[in-house]
Design an enzyme around this catalytic site. Structure first.
Site, PDB file in Angstrom:
ATOM      1  CE  LYS A 105      21.766  45.018 -37.723  1.00  0.00           C
ATOM      2  NZ  LYS A 105      22.454  45.852 -36.706  1.00  0.00           N
ATOM      3  CB  ALA A 142      31.906  43.972 -37.741  1.00  0.00           C
ATOM      4  CE  LYS A 193      20.911  49.478 -38.009  1.00  0.00           C
ATOM      5  NZ  LYS A 193      22.386  49.566 -38.149  1.00  0.00           N
ATOM      6  CB  SER A 256      27.429  54.656 -37.529  1.00  0.00           C
ATOM      7  OG  SER A 256      26.334  54.759 -38.422  1.00  0.00           O
TER       8      SER A 256
END
EC number: 1.1.1.94
Length: 336
Positions: A105, A142, A193, A256
């Site tokens: 990403k 994950a 994001k 995150s």
């Protein structure tokens, strides 16, 4: 199905585990660039570095060496590398006839002042245009996927065969896979994001409150949508899993890495020390400047992204970055 997962980091292993546990009985090969890593995982039947304590099922085999030797008969190749390594992997896959999907990403770093950097499908169009390819994205950590916890992701590709392969390989009682033709929107959501999560981590690290967090997420979604539409995406994609869904998770979830970057910078830690402490790639750090440059070339207003870039470059302190955003003049909420 015969499935090849290229890349044995946390995400590659998580999806390999998920596919190997699938009720349909897939045959899954996890390919590691490092032969010693592959041998270690083969002996231990787990990835002790990234997903310790999660045993590999019998349907999962380990490989290294010549990746092309694994292609014959493959129904799907999943590329689980960071954005910086995608170009090289796609070059290696240029002769593959199986559907290919990447997990990374972000934007590839810009190579010159006139370049805004490339999304993954743009890189693929340049280096391996004959591949049937797509992106697999959405709100997910994950570790939770590897544990079999409920997750919903999106298979994005203009090619029916790629979307169908991802659904067939990974849709299961614990992992819902939705199909979407809008690969541009899905990739923009996945890239932007990460940058916005740094801003939200900064907000939380400065203890600015839940109102401020909600404002950042909402206005960040507006930035993401503006950039995506300018690049040809459908606006409704950003209300889905790869837009709003992934933004909320990455901006608020304690797993995150991008949010953690913002938290640590808010505490006064340098960017170098912050990245050293993570132990994993935080794509937002590497994508922020490229996102801002691409937006500038398109004339898209992205004030939160610009503030994050100034913070990462050391041109603004955490407090000054917040002051810059709050000091902007009045504007319409529905600005285009």
């Amino acid at each position: 199905m015969k499935i090849i997962v290229s890349g044995a980091g946390a995400w590659g292993c998580a999806l390999a585990l998920s596919a190997a546990r699938h009720p349909a009985g897939h045959a899954v090969t996890l390919w590691a660039r490092d032969a010693s890593q592959a041998e270690r995982m083969r002996a231990e039947r787990q990835n002790a570095r990234y997903l310790p304590g999660l045993p590999f099922p019998p349907a999962l085999t380990l490989a290294s060496g010549d990746l092309a030797a694994l292609w014959p008969g493959a129904d799907l190749v999943i590329v689980a590398t960071p954005m910086a390594a995608l170009r090289g992997m796609l070059l290696a896959l240029h002769g593959c006839t199986a559907p290919v999907a990447w997990l990374c990403k972000g934007f590839e770093a810009a190579t010159g002042a006139e370049s805004g950097g490339l999304l993954a499908h743009e890189v693929q169009a340049l280096v391996a245009p004959r591949l049937l390819a797509g992106a697999f994205s959405g709100p997910s950590f994950a570790q939770e996927v590897a544990l079999g916890q409920p997750t919903a992701l999106v298979a994005a590709s203009p090619h029916d065969r790629v979307r169908a392969a991802l659904v067939g390989a990974l849709h299961s009682p614990s992992l819902r896979v939705y199909a979407n033709e809008d690969i541009v929107g899905v990739e923009v959501g996945g890239a932007v994001k990460n940058v916005l999560a740094i801003a939200t981590g900064l907000c939380d690290g400065l203890a600015l409150g839940l109102n401020a967090r909600a404002a950042l997420i909402t206005r960040g979604l507006a930035e993401m949508t503006r950039l995506g539409v300018a690049l040809g995406a459908r606006p409704e994609t950003f209300m889905g899993l790869s837009g709003l869904g992934d933004l909320v998770l990455t901006a608020t979830g304690d797993l995150s890495r991008n949010r953690r970057v913002g938290l640590l910078l808010a505490q006064g830690r340098s960017l170098a020390r912050t990245l050293e402490s993570l132990g994993h790639v935080a794509e937002g750090v590497y994508s922020a400047r490229t996102v801002a440059r691409r937006a500038a070339l398109l004339g898209v207003e992205m004030p939160i992204t610009r503030a994050v870039v100034a913070l990462l470059d050391g041109r603004l302190s955490p407090a000054d970055a917040v002051a810059l955003l709050m000091g902007r003049g009045p504007a319409s909420e529905l600005m285009h």
